[in-house]
Design a protein around this motif. Sequence first.
Motif, mmCIF file in Angstrom:
data_model
loop_
_atom_site.group_PDB
_atom_site.id
_atom_site.type_symbol
_atom_site.label_atom_id
_atom_site.label_comp_id
_atom_site.label_asym_id
_atom_site.label_seq_id
_atom_site.Cartn_x
_atom_site.Cartn_y
_atom_site.Cartn_z
ATOM 1 N N MET A 1 0.842 -1.197 0.000
ATOM 2 C CA MET A 1 0.000 0.000 0.000
ATOM 3 C C MET A 1 0.877 1.247 0.000
ATOM 4 N N LYS A 2 0.371 2.275 -0.637
ATOM 5 C CA LYS A 2 1.132 3.518 -0.765
ATOM 6 C C LYS A 2 1.253 4.229 0.575
ATOM 7 N N ARG A 3 2.435 4.769 0.829
ATOM 8 C CA ARG A 3 2.635 5.573 2.046
ATOM 9 C C ARG A 3 2.132 6.984 1.763
ATOM 10 N N ARG A 4 1.156 7.437 2.530
ATOM 11 C CA ARG A 4 0.521 8.717 2.268
ATOM 12 C C ARG A 4 0.956 9.779 3.267
ATOM 13 N N LYS A 5 0.924 11.020 2.810
ATOM 14 C CA LYS A 5 1.325 12.131 3.666
ATOM 15 C C LYS A 5 0.395 12.241 4.874
ATOM 16 N N VAL A 6 -0.880 11.965 4.663
ATOM 17 C CA VAL A 6 -1.850 11.866 5.758
ATOM 18 C C VAL A 6 -2.497 10.488 5.626
ATOM 19 N N GLY A 7 -2.048 9.532 6.456
ATOM 20 C CA GLY A 7 -2.493 8.154 6.311
ATOM 21 C C GLY A 7 -3.681 7.783 7.179
ATOM 22 N N GLU B 1 -5.756 13.427 -4.377
ATOM 23 C CA GLU B 1 -5.408 12.497 -3.297
ATOM 24 C C GLU B 1 -6.616 11.651 -2.903
ATOM 25 N N PHE B 2 -7.765 12.290 -2.798
ATOM 26 C CA PHE B 2 -8.997 11.599 -2.423
ATOM 27 C C PHE B 2 -9.315 10.496 -3.434
ATOM 28 N N GLU B 3 -9.280 10.822 -4.715
ATOM 29 C CA GLU B 3 -9.594 9.836 -5.748
ATOM 30 C C GLU B 3 -8.572 8.699 -5.770
ATOM 31 N N ASP B 4 -7.289 9.043 -5.617
ATOM 32 C CA ASP B 4 -6.245 8.021 -5.646
ATOM 33 C C ASP B 4 -6.372 7.083 -4.452
ATOM 34 N N TRP B 5 -6.726 7.643 -3.301
ATOM 35 C CA TRP B 5 -6.875 6.854 -2.072
ATOM 36 C C TRP B 5 -8.019 5.866 -2.220
ATOM 37 N N GLY C 1 -9.348 -1.208 -5.203
ATOM 38 C CA GLY C 1 -8.700 -2.099 -6.156
ATOM 39 C C GLY C 1 -7.538 -2.925 -5.652
ATOM 40 N N THR C 2 -7.088 -2.686 -4.412
ATOM 41 C CA THR C 2 -5.902 -3.379 -3.909
ATOM 42 C C THR C 2 -6.237 -4.195 -2.674
#
Length: 211
Positions: free
Chosen positions: A1-7, A87-91, A97-98
């Motif tokens: 999973m992607k590491r996000r700036k605000v997780g 960011e919202f859409e990518d999250w 999907g993952t």
Amino acid sequence: MKRRKVGNLLGLAVLSVVFERPMHPYEMAAVLKQRGKDADLPIKWGSLYTVVANLEKHGFVEAVESVRDGGRPERTVYRITPAGRAEFEDWVRELVGTVEPEPPRFRAGLSMMGVLGPDQTITLLRQRIGQLDDRVEAQRATLDQLRPLMPRLFLVEVEYNLAMTEAEARWARAFLDELTSGALPGIDAWRRFYKTGELPPDLGELVEKEE
């Protein structure tokens, strides 16, 4: 999973409401609670203002005005930024999907249930199934109430929760049937182990090999 700036998933919830219109944090919390999002996400309301501040720090939301309602303190109204929308859409794409390992507490208990013995496990499974049946009934009632009021698009998470609860109840019932009928392979050896503390020969040999 992607590491996000605000997780923190509360950040995702905040983005979901300011995506619709600018809001101040108190209104964000009210809307999220009204929609039952605290049932869908692990939300800790005490961290709301910290999460909003972090979203602003990273450019996902921005302050547009401060409003005062009567004698209450000023409240800052935030809106989503283009970066926040991306960011919202990518999250959401990632979450939908993952596949991510999400080991539930029940699975942890199942992995250790040898210490309880089959008879105690039977009692506990019956207890759990009763609770699951109550939850299924409540979730079905909620779904029936909401269906005339909302498009199905906004109810799919409720349907998912119901499906997962029903699936767990089916599995638990099938396993309980194996235990109560004695059909589970090794159940007699498990019962002896619980009473005597002696491992079955085949399992004892496996433990010795691992050591």
